[in-house]
Design a protein around this motif. Structure first.
Motif, PDB file in Angstrom:
ATOM      1  N   ASN A   1       0.829  -1.203   0.000  1.00 25.39           N
ATOM      2  CA  ASN A   1       0.000   0.000   0.000  1.00 25.39           C
ATOM      3  C   ASN A   1       0.864   1.256   0.000  1.00 25.39           C
ATOM      4  O   ASN A   1       0.577   2.242  -0.685  1.00 25.39           O
ATOM      5  CB  ASN A   1      -0.911  -0.025   1.225  1.00 25.39           C
ATOM      6  N   LEU A   2       1.967   1.207   0.788  1.00 27.69           N
ATOM      7  CA  LEU A   2       2.878   2.348   0.840  1.00 27.69           C
ATOM      8  C   LEU A   2       3.501   2.611  -0.528  1.00 27.69           C
ATOM      9  O   LEU A   2       3.538   3.756  -1.000  1.00 27.69           O
ATOM     10  CB  LEU A   2       3.961   2.088   1.879  1.00 27.69           C
ATOM     11  N   LEU A   3       3.991   1.562  -1.174  1.00 32.34           N
ATOM     12  CA  LEU A   3       4.609   1.729  -2.494  1.00 32.34           C
ATOM     13  C   LEU A   3       3.591   2.231  -3.514  1.00 32.34           C
ATOM     14  O   LEU A   3       3.893   3.090  -4.353  1.00 32.34           O
ATOM     15  CB  LEU A   3       5.221   0.399  -2.949  1.00 32.34           C
ATOM     16  N   TYR A   4       2.387   1.705  -3.447  1.00 31.72           N
ATOM     17  CA  TYR A   4       1.334   2.112  -4.374  1.00 31.72           C
ATOM     18  C   TYR A   4       1.014   3.598  -4.196  1.00 31.72           C
ATOM     19  O   TYR A   4       0.856   4.345  -5.180  1.00 31.72           O
ATOM     20  CB  TYR A   4       0.097   1.251  -4.134  1.00 31.72           C
ATOM     21  N   ASP A   5       0.937   4.049  -2.933  1.00 29.93           N
ATOM     22  CA  ASP A   5       0.653   5.460  -2.688  1.00 29.93           C
ATOM     23  C   ASP A   5       1.770   6.354  -3.218  1.00 29.93           C
ATOM     24  O   ASP A   5       1.510   7.418  -3.783  1.00 29.93           O
ATOM     25  CB  ASP A   5       0.464   5.705  -1.186  1.00 29.93           C
ATOM     26  N   ILE A   6       3.018   5.918  -3.028  1.00 31.17           N
ATOM     27  CA  ILE A   6       4.140   6.722  -3.534  1.00 31.17           C
ATOM     28  C   ILE A   6       4.073   6.839  -5.053  1.00 31.17           C
ATOM     29  O   ILE A   6       4.382   7.898  -5.625  1.00 31.17           O
ATOM     30  CB  ILE A   6       5.477   6.096  -3.082  1.00 31.17           C
ATOM     31  N   SER A   7       3.632   5.775  -5.718  1.00 31.21           N
ATOM     32  CA  SER A   7       3.551   5.819  -7.181  1.00 31.21           C
ATOM     33  C   SER A   7       2.550   6.859  -7.664  1.00 31.21           C
ATOM     34  O   SER A   7       2.625   7.317  -8.808  1.00 31.21           O
ATOM     35  CB  SER A   7       3.161   4.441  -7.731  1.00 31.21           C
TER      36      SER A   7
ATOM     37  N   MET B   1       2.228  -5.034  -9.168  1.00 34.33           N
ATOM     38  CA  MET B   1       2.287  -4.703 -10.592  1.00 34.33           C
ATOM     39  C   MET B   1       0.915  -4.276 -11.120  1.00 34.33           C
ATOM     40  O   MET B   1       0.793  -3.274 -11.844  1.00 34.33           O
ATOM     41  CB  MET B   1       2.779  -5.914 -11.397  1.00 34.33           C
ATOM     42  N   THR B   2      -0.121  -5.026 -10.776  1.00 35.64           N
ATOM     43  CA  THR B   2      -1.465  -4.680 -11.284  1.00 35.64           C
ATOM     44  C   THR B   2      -1.947  -3.378 -10.649  1.00 35.64           C
ATOM     45  O   THR B   2      -2.574  -2.555 -11.312  1.00 35.64           O
ATOM     46  CB  THR B   2      -2.463  -5.808 -10.993  1.00 35.64           C
ATOM     47  N   GLN B   3      -1.652  -3.177  -9.360  1.00 38.63           N
ATOM     48  CA  GLN B   3      -2.053  -1.930  -8.708  1.00 38.63           C
ATOM     49  C   GLN B   3      -1.373  -0.728  -9.350  1.00 38.63           C
ATOM     50  O   GLN B   3      -1.965   0.347  -9.484  1.00 38.63           O
ATOM     51  CB  GLN B   3      -1.709  -1.979  -7.216  1.00 38.63           C
ATOM     52  N   THR B   4      -0.127  -0.880  -9.729  1.00 38.57           N
ATOM     53  CA  THR B   4       0.597   0.228 -10.351  1.00 38.57           C
ATOM     54  C   THR B   4       0.136   0.442 -11.785  1.00 38.57           C
ATOM     55  O   THR B   4       0.011   1.582 -12.246  1.00 38.57           O
ATOM     56  CB  THR B   4       2.107  -0.029 -10.306  1.00 38.57           C
ATOM     57  N   LEU B   5      -0.115  -0.663 -12.491  1.00 41.83           N
ATOM     58  CA  LEU B   5      -0.599  -0.543 -13.869  1.00 41.83           C
ATOM     59  C   LEU B   5      -1.974   0.119 -13.930  1.00 41.83           C
ATOM     60  O   LEU B   5      -2.299   0.803 -14.908  1.00 41.83           O
ATOM     61  CB  LEU B   5      -0.651  -1.915 -14.536  1.00 41.83           C
ATOM     62  N   VAL B   6      -2.782  -0.110 -12.871  1.00 42.90           N
ATOM     63  CA  VAL B   6      -4.122   0.479 -12.896  1.00 42.90           C
ATOM     64  C   VAL B   6      -4.051   2.001 -12.943  1.00 42.90           C
ATOM     65  O   VAL B   6      -4.969   2.668 -13.441  1.00 42.90           O
ATOM     66  CB  VAL B   6      -4.948  -0.004 -11.681  1.00 42.90           C
ATOM     67  N   VAL B   7      -2.953   2.572 -12.433  1.00 40.89           N
ATOM     68  CA  VAL B   7      -2.766   4.020 -12.527  1.00 40.89           C
ATOM     69  C   VAL B   7      -2.809   4.462 -13.981  1.00 40.89           C
ATOM     70  O   VAL B   7      -3.454   5.449 -14.340  1.00 40.89           O
ATOM     71  CB  VAL B   7      -1.428   4.431 -11.874  1.00 40.89           C
ATOM     72  N   HIS B   8      -2.147   3.724 -14.842  1.00 43.16           N
ATOM     73  CA  HIS B   8      -2.102   4.093 -16.259  1.00 43.16           C
ATOM     74  C   HIS B   8      -3.362   3.650 -17.000  1.00 43.16           C
ATOM     75  O   HIS B   8      -3.788   4.310 -17.950  1.00 43.16           O
ATOM     76  CB  HIS B   8      -0.864   3.474 -16.908  1.00 43.16           C
ATOM     77  N   MET B   9      -3.967   2.560 -16.571  1.00 39.52           N
ATOM     78  CA  MET B   9      -5.160   2.070 -17.252  1.00 39.52           C
ATOM     79  C   MET B   9      -6.367   2.970 -17.000  1.00 39.52           C
ATOM     80  O   MET B   9      -7.181   3.198 -17.890  1.00 39.52           O
ATOM     81  CB  MET B   9      -5.477   0.636 -16.802  1.00 39.52           C
ATOM     82  N   ILE B  10      -6.492   3.487 -15.787  1.00 39.54           N
ATOM     83  CA  ILE B  10      -7.693   4.230 -15.407  1.00 39.54           C
ATOM     84  C   ILE B  10      -7.497   5.742 -15.529  1.00 39.54           C
ATOM     85  O   ILE B  10      -8.448   6.499 -15.459  1.00 39.54           O
ATOM     86  CB  ILE B  10      -8.120   3.816 -13.986  1.00 39.54           C
TER      87      ILE B  10
ATOM     88  N   LEU C   1       5.086   8.743 -15.054  1.00 37.45           N
ATOM     89  CA  LEU C   1       5.736   7.604 -15.698  1.00 37.45           C
ATOM     90  C   LEU C   1       6.978   7.178 -14.906  1.00 37.45           C
ATOM     91  O   LEU C   1       7.218   5.980 -14.692  1.00 37.45           O
ATOM     92  CB  LEU C   1       6.130   7.987 -17.128  1.00 37.45           C
ATOM     93  N   VAL C   2       7.732   8.143 -14.423  1.00 36.97           N
ATOM     94  CA  VAL C   2       8.956   7.830 -13.669  1.00 36.97           C
ATOM     95  C   VAL C   2       8.613   7.183 -12.328  1.00 36.97           C
ATOM     96  O   VAL C   2       9.195   6.156 -11.942  1.00 36.97           O
ATOM     97  CB  VAL C   2       9.794   9.104 -13.459  1.00 36.97           C
TER      98      VAL C   2
ATOM     99  N   LEU D   1       9.586   3.353 -11.207  1.00 37.89           N
ATOM    100  CA  LEU D   1      10.468   3.089 -10.073  1.00 37.89           C
ATOM    101  C   LEU D   1       9.804   2.165  -9.050  1.00 37.89           C
ATOM    102  O   LEU D   1      10.443   1.253  -8.507  1.00 37.89           O
ATOM    103  CB  LEU D   1      10.853   4.410  -9.402  1.00 37.89           C
ATOM    104  N   ILE D   2       8.530   2.380  -8.802  1.00 36.28           N
ATOM    105  CA  ILE D   2       7.834   1.554  -7.808  1.00 36.28           C
ATOM    106  C   ILE D   2       7.724   0.108  -8.289  1.00 36.28           C
ATOM    107  O   ILE D   2       7.870  -0.836  -7.502  1.00 36.28           O
ATOM    108  CB  ILE D   2       6.446   2.142  -7.506  1.00 36.28           C
ATOM    109  N   MET D   3       7.502  -0.097  -9.577  1.00 41.41           N
ATOM    110  CA  MET D   3       7.444  -1.465 -10.104  1.00 41.41           C
ATOM    111  C   MET D   3       8.822  -2.143  -9.946  1.00 41.41           C
ATOM    112  O   MET D   3       8.907  -3.328  -9.595  1.00 41.41           O
ATOM    113  CB  MET D   3       7.011  -1.445 -11.566  1.00 41.41           C
TER     114      MET D   3
END
Length: 921
Positions: A757-763, A835-844, A861-862, A866-868
């Motif tokens: 959750n922490l990494l996802y929020d940072i992304s 990976m899916t949580q981070t990709l959802v940022v770009h998908m949605i 994008l950066v 980095l988070i992935m």
């Protein structure tokens, strides 16, 4: 009743953000609702005001250690040290430690802290460190972003400072006067200086010079006045301005709000002029006394804040349902209730939108800074979202559709022939008036040759003045020419001047104003109006030289001598700006007090349909129901009073529109207060600037169009975060529920969920800086929590499909099918889930195909990249054992790529289906 009235006073007086420079606008009185706090004038304040009202003016000055020529600089400084600044104490910026506490004390961070404490008690030091780090980073980011945005907002607000005109004198003048009296010598002391000082620097004893449009900067006693009318409807409920005098007519009066020579902070001068001595400032004013009696609570949420809160509570309700389910399922199936409780707490944390305040604040702050570069000052950050939601813009004509420069085009007699006599009379009127000089007066005074030809400085002397007001729509000055006779010169709107005329000038003779002549006058002025000219009538009357004081009753039996006609050509940028606003779904309605013929001519010239114009008289006759329908079908309203403008704006809001109002005059203040977003300019009168949410440094519709786009970009980026958080978190928790029911061990440890959750929020920190698709800024945007819930239910389970697929792969392919191999299972799902949580940022973030049809911002994008990378490094690197993870076999990664590709394809397909059925935003 009094509470409602005072609430309107606060709303009209100050429109600032939560930590303002002067006074909070609506918060203090809103927070009185339902409490025991009295709204009456405190007894000590009542006694002070009554005593000041009944005192002799000179005695009051002496009591306040002041002087008929005002305070000296040294006296003012000494008084400032004694009384402090003229500001409400609670409105000072929060100290850093208190601001830090406010950033921390959210339900989400308190929940995380509780989980960290439980982890420490159960001797899980690693989990404690990870959870503590998450709290610290989250709070620090929020604190840093809000501090930065507050500093940016303060810098912007500092550009919009209100001042008051005070009288200053030198102490040496007192000695000169004493010497004159002692030696009986005729000395000529210097005239007292008039200086502009910030309102916050006023002190008791200051002599304040007031004229039309000025805000009363403190509780004051009138020292001298000339036809002084003050609007204090918000305080006393009086619908019309009240006249203020130097002395009380009723000495037995005991209600401070009814004192005829007391001016209250926050009211404003409608017409006339005065000097007043400041009796009390800051917390010692009636305004400040109420503020002191209210605890510092958050102001009533705006529509924007309510929308954010509804979305946050939507996610919290999901948490309150899902967390108990996870607890009981894991408790009954695994038998370890302590571990089940910790895991359920992790689920609760995973569902909470802990970054929502930071994302919202930083996004709004970024929007404010961008708008400042486009000459737009945002006084209240939340107004940016209203900018984007605005679908109706009401604006005045002069200076907005037209150039902010008036030219004197014609000066003619009654019959339309050029006349220097009319110009001379108009010049004398504009030169000697002391009220608020408008652009028409400025245009007349540019004819300096008249000043020389008339020898104004030596030939004329001002006797008196009858100030302008919005009811009469005219003003008069009385001058004496070589002290032989008095000449009353009246200038104003044609119909209002005609109403007090009985004769017209024809050559050297005056003729009675017959019905035939009246028709001819109207035909001449109509011809001028149809040419796009603003016509002002000029009339005069000779008076005997034995009178020194004149009033409105003297404006009668006048002689119409001619007209001065002004040209205010349309701006070249107006037509393109109107087209751009229309293309973005913003309808422009013109609300003006000007003549309907001139208004229609200008509107046609800039491309606004002007077939039908609704007049103020029509508005007056209509009921609310009738006018509510008329405001939808009419775009041009002329000859309006301030109350007409306010009523039109109010009914447009009642019809469901988000209404912006752009104005800069005294008569625009009521509508500015009523609109969803009040827009003014830096050259506006004080009361208009205080009532506005947005200040423009350039009065242009093109600037507004840029502001609308930026407001919509800001909203779109906030909505991205909410959609991402809602769908991703819900999908994650749904996957946990499925895994908990069928797997004999925890699919992921609490610290895994929290780290993820922490990494996802940072992304997502870079979302405020993301680019926005053009389609998302074409139409007005509003909060709709129902759509958020539906979006969550549609897209959350999409990630769960691939989470379950990962379960099966780890169980059947890689043999992670027993408690002994749970670390491998958890490592596989940790990587895939992140990976899916981070990709959802770009998908949605877009309804288009990401990366191909819609490119994300570089910062986003950066950060996501980095988070992935970090997500893969954690189980594969040397620190895996600290997180209770292990390295994955290399064969896992080709499978991971297939899973992620499938996730992107399915999500894109769901986006197309969802958009066709419900629309994207």
């Amino acid at each position: 009743m009094r509470f409602t009235i005072l609430k309107e006073l606060f709303a009209g007086f100050v429109r600032t953000r939560g930590i303002g420079r002067h006074f909070r606008r609506l918060l203090l009185l809103d927070s009185l609702a339902g409490t025991g706090v009295s709204r009456e004038v405190p007894p000590t304040l009542s006694q002070t005001l009554i005593a000041a009202a009944k005192s002799d003016p000179d005695a009051l000055l002496k009591q306040l250690d002041s002087h008929p020529h005002g305070l000296s600089e040294a006296q003012a400084e000494a008084a400032r040290e004694r009384f402090g600044l003229n500001e409400i104490e609670q409105e000072k910026p929060l100290p850093w430690w208190l601001h830090l506490w406010h950033c921390y004390k959210t339900p989400f961070d308190l929940l995380l802290t509780l989980l960290a404490v439980i982890s420490y008690v159960t001797e899980d030091l690693k989990a404690t460190i990870v959870i503590g780090s998450m709290v610290a980073i989250s709070v620090f980011i929020r604190f840093w972003q809000e501090s930065k945005s507050n500093r940016a907002a303060d810098k912007l607000k500092a550009m919009v400072s209100n001042t008051a005109t005070v009288i200053r004198h030198d102490l040496a003048e007192d000695a000169m006067e004493d010497a004159r009296r002692y030696f009986d010598v005729r000395l000529h002391p210097k005239e007292p200086r008039k200086v502009e000082v910030p309102i916050r620097q006023l002190v008791p004893g200051d002599l304040v010079v007031l004229c039309a449009g000025d805000m009363i900067p403190g509780d004051c006693r009138v020292h001298s006045a000339k036809d002084l009318f003050v609007s204090q409807a918000a305080m006393t409920g009086e619908s019309l301005p009240v006249e203020k005098f130097v002395r009380l007519r009723d000495g037995a009066m005991s209600n401070p709000l009814e004192l005829e020579n007391i001016l209250f902070m926050g009211t404003n001068v409608v017409s006339g002029s005065a000097t007043a001595v400041v009796v009390s400032t800051g917390n010692r004013t009636y305004f400040g006394a109420l503020a002191q009696r209210v605890t510092s609570t958050d102001r009533t949420p705006t529509q924007f804040q309510s929308g954010v809160n509804k979305v946050a509570w939507l996610l919290i309700r999901f948490m309150m349902v899902m967390s108990p389910l996870v607890l009981f399922i894991n408790g009954f199936t695994k038998g370890d209730w302590t571990e089940a409780f910790l895991f359920a707490m992790s689920i609760a944390v995973g569902l909470t939108p802990e970054m929502l305040p930071m994302i919202v604040t930083s996004t709004l702050a970024k929007g404010a800074v961008i708008l400042s570069r486009q000459k737009v000052i945002v006084k209240r950050l939340d107004a940016i979202q209203n900018f984007g939601a605005m679908d109706v813009l009401c604006t005045d004509k002069t200076g907005t559709l037209t150039q902010d420069k008036i030219f004197l085009a014609n000066h003619t007699d009654v019959w339309g022939k050029e006349s220097d006599d009319v110009l001379e009379s108009a010049y004398l009127n504009s030169y000697y008036q002391t009220g608020l000089k408008n652009l028409l007066d400025v245009a007349v005074l540019e004819h300096v040759e008249v000043h020389r030809e008339l020898e104004v400085a030596t030939a004329f002397r001002k006797v008196d003045e009858i100030p302008f007001d919005f009811t009469r729509r005219r003003m008069s000055v009385v001058v004496a020419e070589h002290d032989r006779h008095h000449l009353l010169i009246c200038k104003g709107a044609v119909e209002e001047i005609l109403s007090v005329c009985s004769r017209v000038r024809h050559g050297e003779a005056d003729e009675p104003l017959t019905a035939e002549l009246l028709a001819r006058v109207r035909a001449v002025t109509a011809d001028l109006n149809e040419d796009g000219l603003r016509v002002v009538a000029v009339a005069s009357r000779e008076m005997p030289p034995d009178k020194d004081t004149y009033a409105v009753a003297d404006e009668s039996d006048l002689t119409l001598i001619g007209y001065v006609a002004f040209l205010d050509p349309p701006k070249e940028s107006t037509a393109p700006a109107l087209k751009a606003l229309a293309a973005h779904g913003v309808a422009v309605k013109v609300l003006t007090g000007d003549n309907e013929l001139v208004t229609a001519k200008i509107c046609r010239g800039v491309g606004l349909p002007a077939d039908t114009v609704l007049l103020g008289a029509d508005v007056e006759r209509m009921s609310d129901a009738e006018l509510s329908r008329a405001v939808e079908t009419h775009n041009i309203f002329a000859k309006l009073t301030p109350s007409h403008k306010e009523r039109i704006v109010r009914l447009l809001k009642a019809n469901g529109h988000v209404v912006g109002f752009m104005g800069d005059g005294i008569n625009d203040a009521p509508a500015l207060r009523t609109a969803d977003i009040g827009i003014s300019v830096d050259t506006a009168v004080d009361i208009a600037k205080e009532a506005a949410d947005i200040i423009l440094l350039e009065k242009s519709l093109m600037v507004l169009e840029e502001g609308v786009i930026e407001g919509r970009k800001t909203f779109a980026n906030m909505l991205k975060y909410i959609k991402m958080t809602a769908s991703s978190n819900f999908g994650n928790v749904f996957s946990v529920l499925v895994a908990s029911a069928f797997i004999p061990f925890l699919p992921m440890l609490p610290m895994h969920l929290l780290t993820q959750n922490l990494l996802y929020d940072i992304s997502q920190i870079a979302i405020p800086f993301d680019s926005v698709d053009d389609e998302l800024v074409k139409n007005p945007q509003r909060w709709n929590p129902g759509d958020i819930g539906r979006f969550m239910l549609f897209f959350g389970p999409v990630s769960s499909v691939f989470d379950i697929a990962t379960y099966c792969i780890m169980w059947f392919v890689f043999g992670a099918n027993s408690p002994a191999h749970q670390t491998l299972f958890q490592s596989g799902w940790f990587v895939e889930g992140l990976m899916t949580q981070t990709l959802v940022v770009h998908m949605i973030r877009t309804q288009k195909i990401p990366f191909i049809q819609s490119r994300p911002g570089t910062a986003l994008l950066v950060t996501t990249g980095l988070i992935m990378a970090v997500g893969i490094f954690i189980p594969m690197g040397p620190f895996a054992h600290y997180f209770k993870l292990q390295a994955l076999p290399l064969a896992y990664f080709p499978v991971l790529i297939v899973v992620l590709a499938g996730y992107m394809v399915l999500t894109q397909g769901m986006k197309r289906y969802y958009t066709r059925r419900f629309g994207w935003q």
